[in-house]
Design a protein around this motif. Structure first.
Motif, short mmCIF file in Angstrom:
data_model
loop_
_atom_site.label_atom_id
_atom_site.label_comp_id
_atom_site.label_asym_id
_atom_site.label_seq_id
_atom_site.Cartn_x
_atom_site.Cartn_y
_atom_site.Cartn_z
N ASP A 50 0.86 -1.18 0.00
CA ASP A 50 0.00 0.00 0.00
C ASP A 50 0.89 1.23 0.00
N VAL A 51 0.80 2.03 -1.04
CA VAL A 51 1.58 3.26 -1.15
C VAL A 51 0.68 4.45 -0.85
N THR A 52 1.05 5.23 0.14
CA THR A 52 0.32 6.45 0.44
C THR A 52 1.16 7.63 -0.01
N THR A 54 1.02 10.88 -3.36
CA THR A 54 0.04 11.77 -3.97
C THR A 54 -1.22 10.98 -4.29
N THR A 55 -1.00 9.77 -4.81
CA THR A 55 -2.09 8.82 -5.03
C THR A 55 -1.94 7.67 -4.05
N GLU A 56 -2.94 6.80 -4.00
CA GLU A 56 -2.86 5.57 -3.20
C GLU A 56 -2.76 4.42 -4.18
N ILE A 57 -1.69 3.64 -4.08
CA ILE A 57 -1.52 2.47 -4.93
C ILE A 57 -1.58 1.23 -4.06
N ILE A 58 -2.51 0.35 -4.37
CA ILE A 58 -2.65 -0.91 -3.64
C ILE A 58 -2.41 -2.03 -4.64
N SER A 59 -1.50 -2.93 -4.32
CA SER A 59 -1.16 -3.99 -5.26
C SER A 59 -0.93 -5.31 -4.53
N ALA A 60 -1.27 -6.38 -5.20
CA ALA A 60 -1.01 -7.73 -4.69
C ALA A 60 -0.54 -8.59 -5.85
N ILE A 61 0.16 -9.66 -5.55
CA ILE A 61 0.67 -10.57 -6.57
C ILE A 61 -0.25 -11.78 -6.67
N THR A 62 -0.55 -12.17 -7.91
CA THR A 62 -1.37 -13.34 -8.16
C THR A 62 -0.77 -14.13 -9.33
N PRO A 195 1.91 -9.54 6.19
CA PRO A 195 1.60 -8.15 6.55
C PRO A 195 1.75 -7.23 5.34
N ILE A 196 0.89 -6.23 5.27
CA ILE A 196 0.92 -5.31 4.13
C ILE A 196 2.15 -4.41 4.24
N ARG A 197 2.89 -4.33 3.17
CA ARG A 197 4.06 -3.45 3.12
C ARG A 197 3.61 -2.03 2.78
N ILE A 198 4.19 -1.04 3.44
CA ILE A 198 3.77 0.34 3.22
C ILE A 198 4.95 1.19 2.75
N SER A 199 4.62 2.21 1.98
CA SER A 199 5.63 3.16 1.55
C SER A 199 4.93 4.47 1.17
N GLY A 200 5.70 5.43 0.71
CA GLY A 200 5.15 6.74 0.37
C GLY A 200 5.22 7.69 1.55
N GLY A 201 5.10 8.98 1.26
CA GLY A 201 5.21 9.99 2.31
C GLY A 201 4.19 9.82 3.41
N GLY A 202 2.98 9.38 3.06
CA GLY A 202 1.94 9.21 4.07
C GLY A 202 2.22 8.11 5.05
N LYS A 204 4.70 7.83 6.80
CA LYS A 204 5.40 8.40 7.95
C LYS A 204 4.42 8.79 9.06
N SER A 205 3.14 8.85 8.72
CA SER A 205 2.13 9.27 9.70
C SER A 205 1.69 8.09 10.55
N GLU A 206 2.05 8.11 11.82
CA GLU A 206 1.69 7.01 12.73
C GLU A 206 0.17 6.91 12.88
N VAL A 207 -0.49 8.06 12.97
CA VAL A 207 -1.94 8.02 13.17
C VAL A 207 -2.64 7.47 11.94
N TRP A 208 -2.15 7.79 10.76
CA TRP A 208 -2.74 7.28 9.52
C TRP A 208 -2.53 5.76 9.42
N ASN A 209 -1.33 5.32 9.75
CA ASN A 209 -1.05 3.89 9.74
C ASN A 209 -1.96 3.15 10.73
N GLN A 210 -2.18 3.76 11.91
CA GLN A 210 -3.01 3.13 12.92
C GLN A 210 -4.46 3.08 12.47
N ILE A 211 -4.93 4.14 11.84
CA ILE A 211 -6.31 4.14 11.30
C ILE A 211 -6.47 3.01 10.30
N LYS A 212 -5.51 2.83 9.44
CA LYS A 212 -5.59 1.75 8.44
C LYS A 212 -5.55 0.38 9.11
N ALA A 213 -4.68 0.24 10.10
CA ALA A 213 -4.59 -1.04 10.80
C ALA A 213 -5.90 -1.39 11.49
#
Length: 213
Positions: A50-52, A54-62, A195-202, A204-213
């Motif tokens: 999950d990349v947070t 400018t945009t949000e990119i969510i990707s999985a491998i299949t 576990p979902i791997r995260i990246s992107g500037g967003g 860095k936000s602990e509260v945003w990560n916690q909301i997603k979790a």
């Protein structure tokens, strides 16, 4: 054509205009979102990112090209595919709100305004007092369809809402979108086993990560 394919070389004219050496190979490359998926280390089924930004990119491998989902052949691994979903305005939504509703002059120049946004989002109640944000300010790449015409909105505004609720509502809307995508994929038989791997500037936000979790 493969992303690593050489499609030409730097011409004399291009060399003069860019400062690059004449004859330098020109490689076709790929989209920035795909490079981010590769950089997140997704190499096998069950891995999700999950990349947070400018945009949000969510990707999985299949290992199957699933009909009805946005599916892209893996660049380097045969018989593997990227599932791809994205908003076009994730960090862009937060940046838009920051630029229009926070007075830079009201704070010390050394303070990062995003730290203020994060603090206010933490202070707001879970659920933002039922304030809902539709984050499709520039359309949406949904799990299965593309909706470039969608517009955004805040819904349910009352006199009880303050600025902190709007910030948290933006963050929560992205979390709901992430949940929507993952549940949709799982319904289609996609396994999310790590576990979902995260990246992107967003990220860095602990509260945003916690909301997603």
């Amino acid at each position: 054509i493969h992303p690593t394919s050489v499609v030409g070389t730097i011409s004399p004219k291009a060399a003069r205009e860019t400062g690059l050496e004449e004859g330098t190979p020109v490689i076709i490359g790929t989209a920035d979102g795909i490079v981010n998926i590769l950089g997140s280390g997704l190499i096998k089924c069950g891995m999700t990112m999950d990349v947070t930004g400018t945009t949000e990119i969510i990707s999985a491998i299949t290992d199957t090209a699933t009909s009805g989902l946005l599916c892209i052949p893996y660049i380097f691994i045969k018989d593997k595919y990227f599932l791809y979903a994205s908003t076009r305005s994730t960090g862009a939504s937060l940046s838009w709100f920051k630029n229009n509703f926070y007075n830079r002059k009201a704070y010390n120049e050394k303070i990062d305004l995003y730290d203020i946004l994060n603090k206010e989002a933490e202070e707001a109640e879970v659920g933002s007092r039922n304030l809902i944000f539709l984050h499709s300010l520039e359309g949406l790449l949904a799990p299965s369809l593309v909706y470039p015409q969608l517009k955004g909105a805040f819904i349910g505004i009352t006199l009880e809402h303050s600025r902190k609720h709007f910030v948290r509502a933006i963050m929560e809307s992205i979390a709901y979108y992430l949940n929507l995508v993952l549940r949709y994929w799982e319904k289609e038989g996609v396994k999310i086993e790590e576990p979902i791997r995260i990246s992107g500037g967003g990220s860095k936000s602990e509260v945003w990560n916690q909301i997603k979790a």
